[in-house]
Design a protein around this motif. Sequence first.
Motif, short mmCIF file in Angstrom:
data_model
loop_
_atom_site.label_atom_id
_atom_site.label_comp_id
_atom_site.label_asym_id
_atom_site.label_seq_id
_atom_site.Cartn_x
_atom_site.Cartn_y
_atom_site.Cartn_z
N SER A 302 0.85 -1.18 0.00
CA SER A 302 0.00 0.00 0.00
C SER A 302 0.90 1.24 0.00
CB SER A 302 -0.89 0.00 1.25
OG SER A 302 -1.43 1.29 1.46
N PRO A 303 0.46 2.32 -0.62
CA PRO A 303 1.29 3.54 -0.63
C PRO A 303 1.61 4.06 0.77
CG PRO A 303 -0.44 3.71 -2.27
CD PRO A 303 -0.74 2.49 -1.45
N THR A 304 0.83 3.66 1.77
CA THR A 304 1.05 4.16 3.13
C THR A 304 1.74 3.15 4.03
OG1 THR A 304 -1.21 3.45 3.65
CG2 THR A 304 -0.88 5.76 3.08
N ASP A 305 2.28 2.08 3.48
CA ASP A 305 2.94 1.06 4.31
C ASP A 305 4.22 1.58 4.95
OD1 ASP A 305 1.23 -1.10 4.28
OD2 ASP A 305 1.99 -1.88 2.38
N PHE A 306 4.82 2.62 4.35
CA PHE A 306 6.08 3.14 4.88
C PHE A 306 5.97 4.64 5.10
CE2 PHE A 306 7.05 -0.54 2.21
CZ PHE A 306 7.66 -1.37 3.15
N GLY A 307 6.19 5.06 6.34
CA GLY A 307 6.13 6.49 6.65
C GLY A 307 7.37 7.23 6.21
N LEU A 308 8.46 6.48 6.01
CA LEU A 308 9.73 7.08 5.58
C LEU A 308 10.38 6.13 4.58
CD1 LEU A 308 12.19 9.05 5.85
CD2 LEU A 308 12.95 7.63 7.77
N VAL A 309 10.79 6.67 3.45
CA VAL A 309 11.57 5.92 2.46
C VAL A 309 12.96 6.54 2.39
CG1 VAL A 309 11.77 5.18 0.06
CG2 VAL A 309 9.52 5.33 1.13
N ILE A 310 13.98 5.71 2.63
CA ILE A 310 15.37 6.17 2.55
C ILE A 310 16.02 5.55 1.33
CG2 ILE A 310 17.61 6.25 3.69
CD1 ILE A 310 16.21 6.04 6.35
N SER A 311 16.58 6.36 0.49
CA SER A 311 17.23 5.90 -0.73
C SER A 311 18.75 6.00 -0.55
CB SER A 311 16.78 6.73 -1.93
OG SER A 311 17.44 6.33 -3.10
N ASP A 312 19.40 4.84 -0.35
CA ASP A 312 20.85 4.83 -0.23
C ASP A 312 21.46 4.96 -1.62
OD1 ASP A 312 23.27 4.65 1.09
OD2 ASP A 312 23.36 2.47 0.94
N GLU A 313 22.62 5.59 -1.71
CA GLU A 313 23.23 5.90 -3.01
C GLU A 313 22.16 6.47 -3.93
OE1 GLU A 313 26.30 5.98 -3.23
OE2 GLU A 313 26.89 4.76 -1.53
N ALA A 314 21.55 7.55 -3.46
CA ALA A 314 20.34 8.09 -4.09
C ALA A 314 20.53 8.47 -5.55
CB ALA A 314 19.85 9.30 -3.30
N HIS A 315 21.74 8.86 -5.94
CA HIS A 315 21.97 9.26 -7.32
C HIS A 315 21.77 8.10 -8.28
CE1 HIS A 315 25.76 7.50 -6.01
NE2 HIS A 315 26.08 7.32 -7.27
N ARG A 316 21.86 6.86 -7.76
CA ARG A 316 21.67 5.68 -8.61
C ARG A 316 20.27 5.10 -8.48
NH1 ARG A 316 26.22 2.80 -10.38
NH2 ARG A 316 25.06 0.87 -10.09
N SER A 317 19.74 5.08 -7.25
CA SER A 317 18.49 4.35 -7.02
C SER A 317 17.25 5.11 -7.47
CB SER A 317 18.35 3.97 -5.54
OG SER A 317 18.44 5.09 -4.72
#
Length: 845
Positions: A302-317
């Motif tokens: 569900s779009p609300t399953d995660f209150g925070l999304v962290i993107s490691d190596e954000a320039h790639r992911s």
Amino acid sequence: MANSKEAQSRIKINKFLEDAGWRFFDTEKGEANIRLEASVKITQQDIDEMGEDFENTQRGFVDYLLLDDKGFPFVVLEAKREGKNPLDGKEQARRYAQSQNARFVLLSNGNTHYFWDLESGNPEVIIEFPKQESLLHRSGFQPDNQRLSSESVKEDYIALTQNPNYKEDPRYRDKSTREEYLSQEDLRILRPYQLRAIHALQKSAGEGSTRFLFEMATGTGKTLVAGAVIKLFLRTGNAKRILFLVDRVELKNQAYDNFNTYLKNDCTSVIYKNNRDDWQKAEIVISTVQSLASQDKYKKFSPTDFGLVISDEAHRSIGGSNGNYRAVFEYFVGYKLGLTATPKDYLKNVDSQKLPQKDPRAWERRQLLDTYTTFGCPSGEPTFRYTLISGVKDEYLINPIAVDARTEITTQLLSEKGYAIIAENDEGEKEEGVFFHKDFEKKFFSDNTNKAFCGTIIKNALRDPISREIGKTIVFCVRQSHASKITQILNQMADKVWPGKYNSDFAVQVTSNVPDAQQMTMNFANNNLTGRTNFLPGYKSSKTRVCVTVGMMTTGYDCKDILNLALLRPIFSPTDFVQIKGRGTRKFTFGYKNEDGEEIKKEKDTFKMFDFFANCEYFEEKFDYDEALQLSVAQRNGSSFSADDFSIQSTMDEATTYAPDTVTRYKEKQISSAGMKVDRKLFEKAKEEIGKDKDIQDAVMQEQWDKAINITVHKYQDKPELYINLDKLRRSESLDRRLTWREVLERVFGFVDTFPSKDEKLEEECEKFISIDKPKSKYVPYIKNFIKAYLTDERFHAIIENRNYGELNNYAGFPMSDFKALGEDLRKKLPEYIKDYIPINQYKE
């Protein structure tokens, strides 16, 4: 009638709406939920009959009003024709949305789209229109930014989770054993800059942001900072579950191990791929972005399953070529945090008004891939920045010894004339082929050149300070076949130099076509690749000394005891160059206990970077850092190229195998604390522009500082020439205090070499007062503590100013005993001196 650009825009917008499940007319799936104007419903017959006139009414452009599941106004869609910036309609859309009591706004010209939640943040670039269901979920997202910003986060934020009673341990209480105790128990104390990163996020959240970007050099502990951020969000109720996205399998396992170390007493972590049926049990879910993007697996959530999304190596992911990586990231409602050492700035020096005329989708592609824009930092300034230069200055990281080692052939490849060779073609005729620098990337291989590379590495590589064997090394090759050749040559050479010590395992190929390559990278980091070294019994180091790779170990790979890196290929991207260099910048302590029980320790204080293609020279002297970045084509020397550029036949490629080659240039250079040019840019550019300004020069030379500052502010502050200001410069230099224009100009014109840190400036202010007042030595510690507390702690400042001295009985920073020890004269003199002679605001972050 609408012109073709307007018509094309509306046709595209209609398609995006339909693809997202919005309905222009009643169907078996439900009633129409799109209206043109506030009260006009249309049918499919209307669309067919109106054709290109669909986007017009008697009153002008038709804007769209999208309804919620109960039929109430929900989303205003402001449409612009192709070539117009959708943001031009921002304020008009806001007013219309407010008049309709609609929370959301969409802005689109058919090619570029923005989504705007009027209750949270700024318009954000999107790749597809949101579904009604997703927006209903978002309506339930109610961030509590005040709780985020007010939570107390101190240096032991993580340690308290690991062991709430750690301070009661006698080993901690004893200062002589404290550091050893923390190390043995693996208790993590946040470094000052890591703490500043979290405080910067809290400040940004307090200002209403829901997206954040940490730009932190490799080796500065981004995952530890992420762990503290996760605890912050869980404790303040702003997230019940966190999604941690990585772009490589080895980083997934690495993150899992780290979060277990940091947070297992507070929460549970799982790797989604291994726990697809019971991931709900965990507060931290770790996944590769590729895994969720494959077959749209992310839509199982569900779009609300995660209150925070962290993107490691954000320039790639966020940079998947077809947009599906970005779709994963944007699918989820809630806060977003990006972590990267090398953000992609695809909007630099690009005129958004000119791009669409040539390619209507170019601007959209740039914004989608631009790391700063994605994470709510459209100005190009991250939420927090900590550079390699700052890490070296603070003695957390180390700079390399750059080894310029060119062979006869690579020297000619680097020249304007190139390297010429004569060979037979398929008809047996002699032909001359000329290779240039870029040709090595795709097809030029010489066995003798490769042998020259390998021989140079073995002869000159830094040795392990304990065992004296070749230090652990990563070699970066052109492609997998090249890696295979290099591995074979290295093993053959090692067998001759150290007979019997290795059994073709001195070097191991670690590329994607090799089985268990991911596990190999982890074994190498854990010092157990092909077993333990046989150079020194009982010493914990890998038997394999060299990993030969192409791109697997470039990003996020954590192996602190790397002593050598070797670039056996030209590099075309400053991002790749910085990432590769970052594999060696971490500090490490080599340790061994000998037979007598004596413990031997050696510190890693540098590493070697063997450069056979003048990459260091290129990024230092020739690369155009101000050029607009290309989206897909590698660049070098101002030209672009692709595989189609190479027309020399394979027979000539084979002929180069026999070309003789030796190393003709070998030069080592220890990189100074100033770092490489690729590591420092904003201040350099300011220095270049301001330093050649004649008016400012004259004012500075005549010591007319106020005049010089006024000219600088008027001509350069936030102006198109530089787009600089004091805050940008402070962030680019990772400075933990405010700057003044006087300081900037002093550095521009060579009066000082660096900007001192807050601690250095405070110490300088203390010494200045002491030199003037000349107090007895017994007062000096109290004077220094008073000045530092008064300048940096608002509570202490208020106590002194309001004369509420009784509160010092409960103030640990400067207790009542210290206040009394100052004596009456200094208690009166110090505040007056500070107010008269020290700019207090300068010491606020």
